[in-house]
Design an enzyme around this catalytic site. Sequence first.
Site, PDB file in Angstrom:
ATOM      1  N   LYS A 114      38.427  31.758  22.997  1.00  0.00           N
ATOM      2  CA  LYS A 114      37.549  32.628  22.307  1.00  0.00           C
ATOM      3  C   LYS A 114      37.626  32.880  20.889  1.00  0.00           C
ATOM      4  O   LYS A 114      36.454  32.782  20.220  1.00  0.00           O
ATOM      5  CB  LYS A 114      37.624  34.302  22.951  1.00  0.00           C
ATOM      6  N   LYS A 197      34.271  25.611  35.333  1.00  0.00           N
ATOM      7  CA  LYS A 197      34.422  26.870  36.236  1.00  0.00           C
ATOM      8  C   LYS A 197      33.251  27.413  36.266  1.00  0.00           C
ATOM      9  O   LYS A 197      32.667  27.527  35.196  1.00  0.00           O
ATOM     10  CB  LYS A 197      35.635  27.487  36.054  1.00  0.00           C
ATOM     11  N   LYS A 200      30.287  33.505  34.093  1.00  0.00           N
ATOM     12  CA  LYS A 200      29.270  34.212  33.524  1.00  0.00           C
ATOM     13  C   LYS A 200      29.039  33.781  32.140  1.00  0.00           C
ATOM     14  O   LYS A 200      27.912  34.213  31.445  1.00  0.00           O
ATOM     15  CB  LYS A 200      29.607  35.502  33.640  1.00  0.00           C
TER      16      LYS A 200
HETATM   17  P1  TYM Z   1      37.371  38.236  36.070  1.00  0.00           P
HETATM   18  O1  TYM Z   1      36.582  39.561  36.098  1.00  0.00           O
HETATM   19  O2  TYM Z   1      36.869  37.403  35.001  1.00  0.00           O
HETATM   20  O3  TYM Z   1      37.116  37.631  37.614  1.00  0.00           O
HETATM   21  C1  TYM Z   1      37.536  38.378  38.584  1.00  0.00           C
HETATM   22  C2  TYM Z   1      38.107  37.279  39.677  1.00  0.00           C
HETATM   23  O4  TYM Z   1      37.456  36.108  40.006  1.00  0.00           O
HETATM   24  C3  TYM Z   1      38.326  35.163  39.587  1.00  0.00           C
HETATM   25  N1  TYM Z   1      37.205  34.254  39.152  1.00  0.00           N
HETATM   26  C4  TYM Z   1      37.063  33.047  39.990  1.00  0.00           C
HETATM   27  N2  TYM Z   1      38.000  32.020  41.085  1.00  0.00           N
HETATM   28  C5  TYM Z   1      37.334  31.169  41.332  1.00  0.00           C
HETATM   29  N3  TYM Z   1      36.447  30.365  40.784  1.00  0.00           N
HETATM   30  C6  TYM Z   1      35.677  30.990  39.812  1.00  0.00           C
HETATM   31  N4  TYM Z   1      34.836  29.974  39.167  1.00  0.00           N
HETATM   32  C7  TYM Z   1      36.129  32.176  39.169  1.00  0.00           C
HETATM   33  N5  TYM Z   1      35.626  32.852  38.104  1.00  0.00           N
HETATM   34  C8  TYM Z   1      36.347  33.889  38.319  1.00  0.00           C
HETATM   35  C9  TYM Z   1      38.927  35.324  38.684  1.00  0.00           C
HETATM   36  O5  TYM Z   1      40.211  34.465  38.713  1.00  0.00           O
HETATM   37  C10 TYM Z   1      39.633  36.891  38.987  1.00  0.00           C
HETATM   38  O6  TYM Z   1      40.718  36.846  39.897  1.00  0.00           O
HETATM   39  N6  TYM Z   1      41.638  39.180  33.591  1.00  0.00           N
HETATM   40  C11 TYM Z   1      40.861  39.583  34.882  1.00  0.00           C
HETATM   41  C12 TYM Z   1      40.703  41.016  35.306  1.00  0.00           C
HETATM   42  C13 TYM Z   1      41.899  41.621  35.448  1.00  0.00           C
HETATM   43  C14 TYM Z   1      43.043  41.544  36.394  1.00  0.00           C
HETATM   44  C15 TYM Z   1      43.760  42.699  36.174  1.00  0.00           C
HETATM   45  C16 TYM Z   1      43.099  40.713  37.501  1.00  0.00           C
HETATM   46  C17 TYM Z   1      42.395  42.450  34.684  1.00  0.00           C
HETATM   47  N7  TYM Z   1      43.558  43.272  35.146  1.00  0.00           N
HETATM   48  C18 TYM Z   1      44.901  42.860  37.133  1.00  0.00           C
HETATM   49  C19 TYM Z   1      44.263  40.871  38.275  1.00  0.00           C
HETATM   50  C20 TYM Z   1      45.035  41.714  38.057  1.00  0.00           C
HETATM   51  C21 TYM Z   1      39.489  38.802  34.702  1.00  0.00           C
HETATM   52  O7  TYM Z   1      39.027  38.855  33.567  1.00  0.00           O
HETATM   53  O8  TYM Z   1      38.927  38.612  35.880  1.00  0.00           O
END
Ligand code: TYM
Length: 334
Positions: A114, A197, A200
């Site tokens: 980023k 991947k 969004k």
């Molecule tokens: P976020 O909101 O970007 O995504 C949510 C979950 O979706 C998974 N994910 C994917 N899995 C497979 N293929 C993809 N293309 C793909 N895109 C997204 C992410 O791995 C995630 O599990 N930092 C985290 C949110 C968070 C969190 C936490 C997660 C905040 N606190 C505590 C676990 C525990 C995030 O930005 O996920």
Amino acid sequence: MTKPRVLSGIQPTNGSFQLGNYLGAVKQWVELQQSHDAFYCVVDLHALTSSPDPKELRKNTLTSVAQLLALGIDPEHCTLFLQSQVYEHNQLAWVMECLTGFGEASRMTQFKDKSQKVGNDRVVVGVFTYPMLMAADILLYQADQVPVGEDQRQHIELTRDLAARFNSQYGKTFTIPEGYILKAGAKIYDLQDPTSKMSKSAESMSGLIEILDTPESNTKKIKSAVTDTGREVRFDVAEKPGISNLLTIYSALSGKSISETEIEFDGKGYGDFKSAVAEVVVEYLRPVRLRTLELLDDPTHLSAILETGAQKAQAVASKTLAEVYERIGLISRA
Ligand code: TYM
């Protein structure tokens, strides 16, 4: 016997989740709520790092909650809550920030990506401290496992390091969590660029399947997914990344194994296969979309679920935070 605990979170950044969110994470959340003591949160504080419009943030947060329910998250079997409603998350995050090295945080790939993209003067400090807030999310609940997609692996590693560091400095306080990351489906790829991947933040939406998009739009996107030269429907990530990605999606949603699917489409070619993938995806998502819209019509019901969730979450989080404050030498109120 007490059940092992899981915690996970998802950002409410955009209105709809994308298919990678579901297959990489939420699908496992739904399964784990049966066998585990499960805590799931919509991480609205993390979403602030992208400076959302307040009205949009509020709308997207409720849409996220409704989608989780429509996808099968059941508040009778888990604790579903908003991160910002449980104040302990920020409080423990500060403790985590004071435990994390500047260099260590600078090496996080999400921050590096980023800050490179927008430049050091424009990237907000919240992107830098993001992983420490995520560590706090997990450690407050003494989670044993954290079901996430592959892209979160580095954050889980940091969380483990911080938990171990705290424990060795102040005495055993935190459970050291493990990532729960699938072998297949932990990384769903962009339909137009099957080596990146699905996300969004992709430049174009044409490779992204949104859970709440219309059946027509999703069908069109799948039918125009980039595939490889050749005709054979075969799982081979190096030679056939596009077809392999579609096979992963098809298999996860139809419940058929990849090898069964290869046999099913033996001699049939890409066109037939893509139509079948489109049908499976659209039929899977159709009731989810309808149910989400229905749930959004009743915000009072959603608020009630969130209030119960916040109370249950806070009961656990406040206990951990009190222990942490005590251990590090902060004086509690009389
Ligand atoms: P976020 O909101 O970007 O995504 C949510 C979950 O979706 C998974 N994910 C994917 N899995 C497979 N293929 C993809 N293309 C793909 N895109 C997204 C992410 O791995 C995630 O599990 N930092 C985290 C949110 C968070 C969190 C936490 C997660 C905040 N606190 C505590 C676990 C525990 C995030 O930005 O996920």
